[in-house]
Design a protein around this motif. Structure first.
Motif: not given
Length: 363
Positions: A35-43
């Motif tokens: 989820s942290k990886a996705w959060s950075n990708q979405f940002a």
């Protein structure tokens, strides 16, 4: 006395926090990292879209100087690079900090409360994840045996609970410290409130950003879909193939609905089936008339539909009628909101006219 009570409360909550953290499963840790990886990708994706929009608008209207624009683009590129680096490190399992451990008690609290995907709260949050437009969170995207959207929804809710809990714990600790320092009540309550609000806000911002993104996209889809379905229905009724009609419609403007149609066409050109591409489109976009259109089109591909043009025209008529009703309701809401300012202005005008007149009569 209050200081002693707060100290006992801090001790108990800290012990409970550690116990709940220790009880959390390894699966929760893996979901946090993902989820942290996705959060950075979405940002990163959001910032890239913001950068492209700025370049396009500044190229047309020259709102800022070239020097200022270059400096802003350089700062954005630096942030984009940082987000991409963090994403890659999380995906490779090379990054995990102490702050990343904080959501773990939230996972365990949700497990203790037996909140899962069947609960209304998580179901709505999962639906919001699917409608943000992020491909990784689409309904049919899965990691292992669990949907990506459900993983991210669980992470957001667990983080919100955990950071709120940490806020309460830290606020009580700050209260103990300020009381021991001899501060008065205002000097105790204010730091406690600031500490709690900061932690709770840190957990709430990602939750709120996702909800806002989903709501904003839905508003744009609802606004652009009537125009898109009108063109598709018109071209289909004229005898054009449905894929060609969608292709012509998608290239007609740069609205969000047309961009989503172009993405569906791109997936078809890359080997996806028509049904699969439209299903993914349906996952990204929350609109009941789009759902009807996708159902009709996929049905026509499976079993054939000689009345495709008339069926699409029916959706078009129903969609435009609903849009008229929505416009009327929005007008009524705006009218109601303007009632109070209008009355205040009317009273002010009366005061300006009546007071001088009454003063004249007194003379």
């Amino acid at each position: 006395m209050i200081g002693v009570i707060l100290m006992v409360f801090v001790t108990v909550t800290a012990i409970l926090f550690l116990i709940e953290t220790g009880k959390a499963s390894k699966t929760a840790v893996a979901e946090i990292v993902l989820s942290k990886a996705w959060s950075n990708q979405f940002a990163r994706q959001t910032l890239e879209e913001k950068k492209e929009k700025f370049l396009e608008e500044n190229g047309k209207y020259h709102t800022v100087s070239e020097k200022k624009a270059a400096r802003k683009i350089k700062e954005w590129d630096k942030q984009i690079g940082a987000y991409q680096k963090n994403e890659e490190q999380y995906m490779a399992g090379k990054r995990f900090s102490l702050l990343d451990l904080i959501p773990l008690p939230g996972y365990q609290f949700l497990s203790d409360l037996k909140l899962d995907g069947d609960s209304n709260l998580l179901r709505k949050l999962t639906s919001s994840c699917e409608h943000t437009g992020y491909v990784e969170l689409e309904r049919n995207q899965e990691t292992g045996d669990k949907k990506n959207s459900a993983i991210y929804a669980y992470y957001l809710l667990a983080s919100l609970i955990a950071y709120t809990y940490v806020g309460v714990m830290l606020a009580c600790f700050i209260g103990v410290v300020t009381i021991a320092a001899g501060n008065e009540m205002a000097g105790v309550v204010l730091p406690m409130a600031v500490c709690f609000a900061g932690c709770a806000l840190y957990g709430y911002i990602p939750y709120d950003n996702l909800q806002s993104t989903a709501a904003k996209r839905q508003e744009e889809i609802d606004l652009g879909f009537p125009n898109a379905i009108s063109k598709i229905a018109l071209l289909a009724a004229a005898g054009m193939g449905i894929v060609k009609a969608i292709e012509e419609t998608a290239g007609s403007d740069d609205s969000l609905m047309c961009r989503e149609l172009r993405l569906a066409l791109k997936e078809m050109n890359q080997g996806a089936t028509v049904q699969g591409a439209f299903l993914r489109l349906q996952c990204r976009c929350n609109n009941k008339y789009l759902d009807k259109m996708v159902t009709i089109i996929t049905k026509s591909y499976v079993s054939g539909n000689t009345n495709l043009g008339s069926d699409l025209k029916g959706i078009n008529d129903e969609c435009w009628l609903d849009k008229k009703h929505n416009a009327r309701r929005m007008g009524e809401k705006i009218q109601n909101k303007l009632f109070v300012p209008t009355m205040l202005m009317f009273v002010g005008i009366l005061v300006v006219i009546v007071v001088p007149a009454m003063s004249g009569f007194n003379l």
